[in-house]
Design an enzyme around this catalytic site. Structure first.
Site, mmCIF file in Angstrom:
data_model
loop_
_atom_site.group_PDB
_atom_site.id
_atom_site.type_symbol
_atom_site.label_atom_id
_atom_site.label_comp_id
_atom_site.label_asym_id
_atom_site.label_seq_id
_atom_site.Cartn_x
_atom_site.Cartn_y
_atom_site.Cartn_z
ATOM 1 N N ASP A 32 0.848 -1.200 0.000
ATOM 2 C CA ASP A 32 0.000 0.000 0.000
ATOM 3 C C ASP A 32 0.886 1.254 0.000
ATOM 4 O O ASP A 32 0.646 2.212 -0.730
ATOM 5 C CB ASP A 32 -0.897 0.052 1.246
ATOM 6 C CG ASP A 32 -1.896 -1.084 1.329
ATOM 7 O OD1 ASP A 32 -3.092 -0.830 1.158
ATOM 8 O OD2 ASP A 32 -1.483 -2.229 1.550
ATOM 9 N N THR A 71 -6.718 -4.862 0.750
ATOM 10 C CA THR A 71 -5.521 -5.110 1.568
ATOM 11 C C THR A 71 -5.721 -6.299 2.508
ATOM 12 O O THR A 71 -4.835 -7.133 2.674
ATOM 13 C CB THR A 71 -5.157 -3.849 2.383
ATOM 14 O OG1 THR A 71 -4.896 -2.788 1.475
ATOM 15 C CG2 THR A 71 -3.924 -4.070 3.233
HETATM 16 MG MG MG Z 1 -6.373 0.578 -0.204
#
Ligand code: MG
Ligand code: AMP
Ligand code: MG
Length: 280
Positions: free
Chosen positions: A51, A94
């Site tokens: 990320d 995620t």
């Molecule tokens: Mg994200």
């Protein structure tokens, strides 16, 4: 907006290659084996090294090529100015990424002009990852309003079956109440907003329902464009359009409903109790 049009086309082309590079970073972090997981607001709201690296990569590349652009990323700092805004989700899904559900993961770049989502790019880094030995990994789906959407084969769910996709890791009673009222033939819980939109345009689902706060503007901007480019629709749970100007609240507080076809059926089924609980 003659020159704006040229800028937009340059931006879409750049975003396409930037999204592909992002996909290689998402794969590299897994291959190197250390995800560097950090909890943001809760155990289901995570951030990984991917990320962070993808956010930096996308924002620095865009800022270098388009210095006046407003870039609003999930993992980032407050934006600058300008009417053209790029909403960046460096890694969508995620939670699933950390659990090895790799085909749920996407990189989302949504482009808005004067508050309207007009172009979207979705990279799916692990597309094909279960397809035999040495598959070619990853793909990029992109679209521009008025031009079309590319990089996939458009398919519809056969018949008028109500096949619903929703969250697997952020569900609650509002989400399940809303889906039950839609009389579904089947409900599948999978991760990622980008992933679920891809399932809509590839004939695996007829509606993506999320009657809850939790999704943000960077989750819905690129998916919305791809869907509209092929005749679909994405609104909040009341049926209101979502805005994408830089001042807008990031949270989609009133949830959302996305369909490829038969939008009117699904929106008509949203219970009053669910609507009353979800204030825009
Ligand atoms: Mg994200
Ligand atoms: P999901 O369908 O659960 O994969 O959610 C789609 C996107 O919305 C992901 O980027 C999630 O991180 C985000 N999201 C949805 N609900 C929440 C929540 N309650 N907290 C944080 N993020 C959420
Ligand atoms: Mg996301």
């Amino acid at each position: 907006m003659a020159s704006s049009h040229t800028v937009l086309m340059r931006l879409v082309a750049s975003a396409y290659s930037i999204a592909q590079k992002a996909g290689t970073i998402v794969r590299r972090v897994i291959a190197e084996g250390d995800l560097g997981i950090v909890e943001k607001t809760s155990a289901t709201d995570l951030q990984t090294e991917a990320d962070r690296l993808v956010q930096m990569s996308i924002c620095s590349s865009l800022a270098r090529k388009f210095p006046k652009l407003t870039i609003i990323g999930e993992e980032d700092l407050p934006p600058e100015e300008e009417d053209l805004v790029v909403w960046v989700d460096p890694l969508d899904g995620t939670k699933e990424y950390t659990e090895g559900l790799l085909d749920n993961v996407t990189v989302l770049l949504g482009i808005a002009y004067e508050g309207k989502a007009i172009a979207g790019i979705i990279n799916q880094p692990y597309y094909n990852y279960q397809a035999g030995p040495d598959p070619v990994l990853g793909r990029t789906i992109w679209g521009v309003l008025g031009l079309g959407a590319f990089g996939f084969q458009l398919k519809e769910v056969p018949g008028r079956k109500h096949i619903i996709r929703t969250t697997r890791s952020h569900s609650n009673k509002l989400v399940t109440d809303c889906i039950s009222a839609m009389n579904p033939d089947d409900v599948l819980r999978v991760g990622g907003a980008g992933n679920k939109i891809i399932q809509l345009i590839e004939g695996k689902a007829s509606a993506y329902v999320f009657a809850s706060p939790g999704c943000k503007k960077w989750d819905t901007c690129a998916p919305k464009v791809i869907l509209y480019a092929v005749g679909g629709k994405l609104t909040d749970i009341h049926g209101n359009a979502l805005q994408y100007n830089k001042e807008v609240k990031h949270m989609n507080s009133a949830g959302f409903l996305a369909t490829l076809r038969n939008y009117d059926y699904y929106v008509s089924r949203v219970p009053e109790s669910v609507k009353n609980a979800l204030i825009p």
